[in-house]
Write a protein that holds these residues in place. Sequence first.
Motif, PDB file in Angstrom:
ATOM      1  N   GLY A 209      29.360  53.270  50.094  1.00  0.00           N
ATOM      2  CA  GLY A 209      30.527  52.320  50.082  1.00  0.00           C
ATOM      3  C   GLY A 209      31.107  51.778  48.613  1.00  0.00           C
ATOM      4  O   GLY A 209      32.283  51.604  48.384  1.00  0.00           O
ATOM      5  N   LEU A 210      29.941  51.452  48.057  1.00  0.00           N
ATOM      6  CA  LEU A 210      30.545  50.832  46.696  1.00  0.00           C
ATOM      7  C   LEU A 210      31.104  51.472  45.772  1.00  0.00           C
ATOM      8  O   LEU A 210      32.073  50.914  45.130  1.00  0.00           O
ATOM      9  CB  LEU A 210      28.832  50.145  46.046  1.00  0.00           C
ATOM     10  CG  LEU A 210      28.220  49.035  46.705  1.00  0.00           C
ATOM     11  CD1 LEU A 210      27.000  48.634  46.052  1.00  0.00           C
ATOM     12  CD2 LEU A 210      29.317  47.795  46.861  1.00  0.00           C
ATOM     13  N   THR A 211      30.848  52.893  45.979  1.00  0.00           N
ATOM     14  CA  THR A 211      31.718  53.662  44.783  1.00  0.00           C
ATOM     15  C   THR A 211      33.280  53.836  45.378  1.00  0.00           C
ATOM     16  O   THR A 211      33.847  54.275  44.274  1.00  0.00           O
ATOM     17  CB  THR A 211      31.053  55.067  45.019  1.00  0.00           C
ATOM     18  OG1 THR A 211      31.142  55.711  46.164  1.00  0.00           O
ATOM     19  CG2 THR A 211      29.431  55.204  44.453  1.00  0.00           C
ATOM     20  N   SER A 214      37.147  49.498  43.899  1.00  0.00           N
ATOM     21  CA  SER A 214      38.122  49.750  42.543  1.00  0.00           C
ATOM     22  C   SER A 214      37.403  48.809  41.656  1.00  0.00           C
ATOM     23  O   SER A 214      37.293  47.629  41.515  1.00  0.00           O
ATOM     24  CB  SER A 214      39.658  49.499  42.965  1.00  0.00           C
ATOM     25  OG  SER A 214      39.975  49.327  41.501  1.00  0.00           O
ATOM     26  N   ASP A 215      37.223  49.575  40.307  1.00  0.00           N
ATOM     27  CA  ASP A 215      36.424  48.877  39.390  1.00  0.00           C
ATOM     28  C   ASP A 215      37.785  47.761  38.366  1.00  0.00           C
ATOM     29  O   ASP A 215      37.338  46.759  37.915  1.00  0.00           O
ATOM     30  CB  ASP A 215      36.057  49.681  38.002  1.00  0.00           C
ATOM     31  CG  ASP A 215      35.067  50.520  38.560  1.00  0.00           C
ATOM     32  OD1 ASP A 215      34.150  50.047  39.335  1.00  0.00           O
ATOM     33  OD2 ASP A 215      34.946  51.766  38.401  1.00  0.00           O
ATOM     34  N   GLU A 219      37.200  43.895  37.793  1.00  0.00           N
ATOM     35  CA  GLU A 219      37.294  43.540  36.485  1.00  0.00           C
ATOM     36  C   GLU A 219      38.482  42.497  36.359  1.00  0.00           C
ATOM     37  O   GLU A 219      38.189  41.204  35.467  1.00  0.00           O
ATOM     38  CB  GLU A 219      37.743  44.608  35.369  1.00  0.00           C
ATOM     39  CG  GLU A 219      36.486  45.656  35.273  1.00  0.00           C
ATOM     40  CD  GLU A 219      37.141  46.884  34.325  1.00  0.00           C
ATOM     41  OE1 GLU A 219      38.436  46.856  33.824  1.00  0.00           O
ATOM     42  OE2 GLU A 219      36.291  47.670  34.311  1.00  0.00           O
ATOM     43  N   ALA A 220      39.416  42.486  37.110  1.00  0.00           N
ATOM     44  CA  ALA A 220      40.358  41.419  37.298  1.00  0.00           C
ATOM     45  C   ALA A 220      39.899  40.248  37.827  1.00  0.00           C
ATOM     46  O   ALA A 220      40.144  39.078  37.180  1.00  0.00           O
ATOM     47  CB  ALA A 220      41.671  41.814  38.033  1.00  0.00           C
ATOM     48  N   ALA A 221      39.107  40.340  38.655  1.00  0.00           N
ATOM     49  CA  ALA A 221      38.411  39.213  39.311  1.00  0.00           C
ATOM     50  C   ALA A 221      37.469  38.334  38.140  1.00  0.00           C
ATOM     51  O   ALA A 221      37.503  37.217  38.195  1.00  0.00           O
ATOM     52  CB  ALA A 221      37.739  39.552  40.784  1.00  0.00           C
ATOM     53  N   GLN A 222      36.772  39.335  37.674  1.00  0.00           N
ATOM     54  CA  GLN A 222      35.813  38.778  36.570  1.00  0.00           C
ATOM     55  C   GLN A 222      36.597  37.784  35.440  1.00  0.00           C
ATOM     56  O   GLN A 222      36.325  37.054  35.023  1.00  0.00           O
ATOM     57  CB  GLN A 222      34.943  39.802  35.925  1.00  0.00           C
ATOM     58  CG  GLN A 222      33.945  39.291  34.995  1.00  0.00           C
ATOM     59  CD  GLN A 222      32.950  40.464  34.533  1.00  0.00           C
ATOM     60  OE1 GLN A 222      33.193  41.650  34.886  1.00  0.00           O
ATOM     61  NE2 GLN A 222      31.976  40.287  33.630  1.00  0.00           N
ATOM     62  N   LEU A 223      37.695  38.655  34.838  1.00  0.00           N
ATOM     63  CA  LEU A 223      38.407  38.098  34.039  1.00  0.00           C
ATOM     64  C   LEU A 223      39.203  36.536  34.519  1.00  0.00           C
ATOM     65  O   LEU A 223      39.520  35.701  33.802  1.00  0.00           O
ATOM     66  CB  LEU A 223      39.766  38.915  33.504  1.00  0.00           C
ATOM     67  CG  LEU A 223      39.164  40.325  32.644  1.00  0.00           C
ATOM     68  CD1 LEU A 223      40.355  40.883  32.421  1.00  0.00           C
ATOM     69  CD2 LEU A 223      38.554  39.785  31.454  1.00  0.00           C
ATOM     70  N   ILE A 235      35.288  40.027  47.639  1.00  0.00           N
ATOM     71  CA  ILE A 235      35.910  41.411  47.200  1.00  0.00           C
ATOM     72  C   ILE A 235      35.082  42.796  47.687  1.00  0.00           C
ATOM     73  O   ILE A 235      35.676  43.403  48.527  1.00  0.00           O
ATOM     74  CB  ILE A 235      36.084  41.626  45.966  1.00  0.00           C
ATOM     75  CG1 ILE A 235      37.221  40.474  45.313  1.00  0.00           C
ATOM     76  CG2 ILE A 235      36.894  43.062  45.581  1.00  0.00           C
ATOM     77  CD1 ILE A 235      37.271  40.656  43.752  1.00  0.00           C
ATOM     78  N   ILE A 236      33.941  42.412  47.643  1.00  0.00           N
ATOM     79  CA  ILE A 236      32.895  43.819  47.867  1.00  0.00           C
ATOM     80  C   ILE A 236      32.522  43.837  49.319  1.00  0.00           C
ATOM     81  O   ILE A 236      32.766  44.862  50.024  1.00  0.00           O
ATOM     82  CB  ILE A 236      31.619  43.935  46.990  1.00  0.00           C
ATOM     83  CG1 ILE A 236      32.408  44.021  45.670  1.00  0.00           C
ATOM     84  CG2 ILE A 236      30.779  44.851  47.441  1.00  0.00           C
ATOM     85  CD1 ILE A 236      30.960  43.826  44.545  1.00  0.00           C
TER      86      ILE A 236
END
Length: 323
Positions: A209-211, A214-215, A219-223, A235-236
């Motif tokens: 399921g984690l695959t 969307s990366d 990445e946008a959330a991390q930024l 999100i996950i």
Amino acid sequence: MSAVAPSSAVPGSPVAPGRPSPSAAAVRHRPRPRIPYLLLVPAVVVLLLGMGYPVVWQLITSTRKFGLAQQFGQPAEFVGLGNYLALVRDPQFLAVIARSIAFCLVTAAVTVVVGTLLALLMTAVGRVIRLVLQVSLLLAWAMPVVAAMTVWIWLFDRRRGVVNYLLDALGLPFYRFDWLAQPLTFFLVAMIIVVWMSVPFVAFSVYAGLTQVSDEVLEAAQLDGASGAQRFRHIIAPMIRPVLSIVLLLQLIWDLRVFTQFTMLQDAGSKSSDFDVLGTYIYKLATSSQDFGTASAFSVLVLLLTIALSWFYVRDLMKGEQR
């Protein structure tokens, strides 16, 4: 230049602006294809033959009284709901039910948490470490239950066990400690074994399921400053919720019906009724007491209990599909 007359709409083409679309009622009353239902018929027939007959046999047997006379060919006496009433009045029955439900809920929750953490670890590490971790989980999952139980019983053996040896070497008072003599430590060992055997399935399912997450979104959330816990929570987790729901449902069903692990642990330790769960209690009723009617009644109650525990998750999955 002469104006070109508008051509008639081609079937299947987009509806021109201003033209009314097909009504929802017409779409709703459109005849459904029958081929998918016909393709389901063989599977339904096999399911009814494979599971329907045992359930019907259990229901019939649960209404009869078996004793010494039935071992010499005498027909079993019809007692109706007598076996069910006898079970409800038995204090051991309520103790086994409570013990089994508590073990099932705790073990399933721990399994899903550990499996999810391992799945997140597989997405964070490199390719080589991920491959080693996946192979290790696969080997643990593929190991036969009897072989695995033999190793675990040796690890917790009070005289030659590795666990007692290591704890005693650390200065802890575990010299020849009998893990299988007390209910608390007995169920702790059983929980460790069941979790160890079930975690690979949860880890692989959640990793699949984690695959699909969307990366780019992560990445946008991390930024934007979201921490790892916030990314997982907002999100996950919502995106893999169907996977988590189905693995938790399956773990509840499997942990409620666990049998082999408890039987082998009881054979290696104490055979007291204080260590019984649903599977071992039914087995003892049917084999030791030769009370097949009461054992069948207990099996029917276990089936109803499994449906009751599963209903909330099944209803949630059905609502999710409708949305």
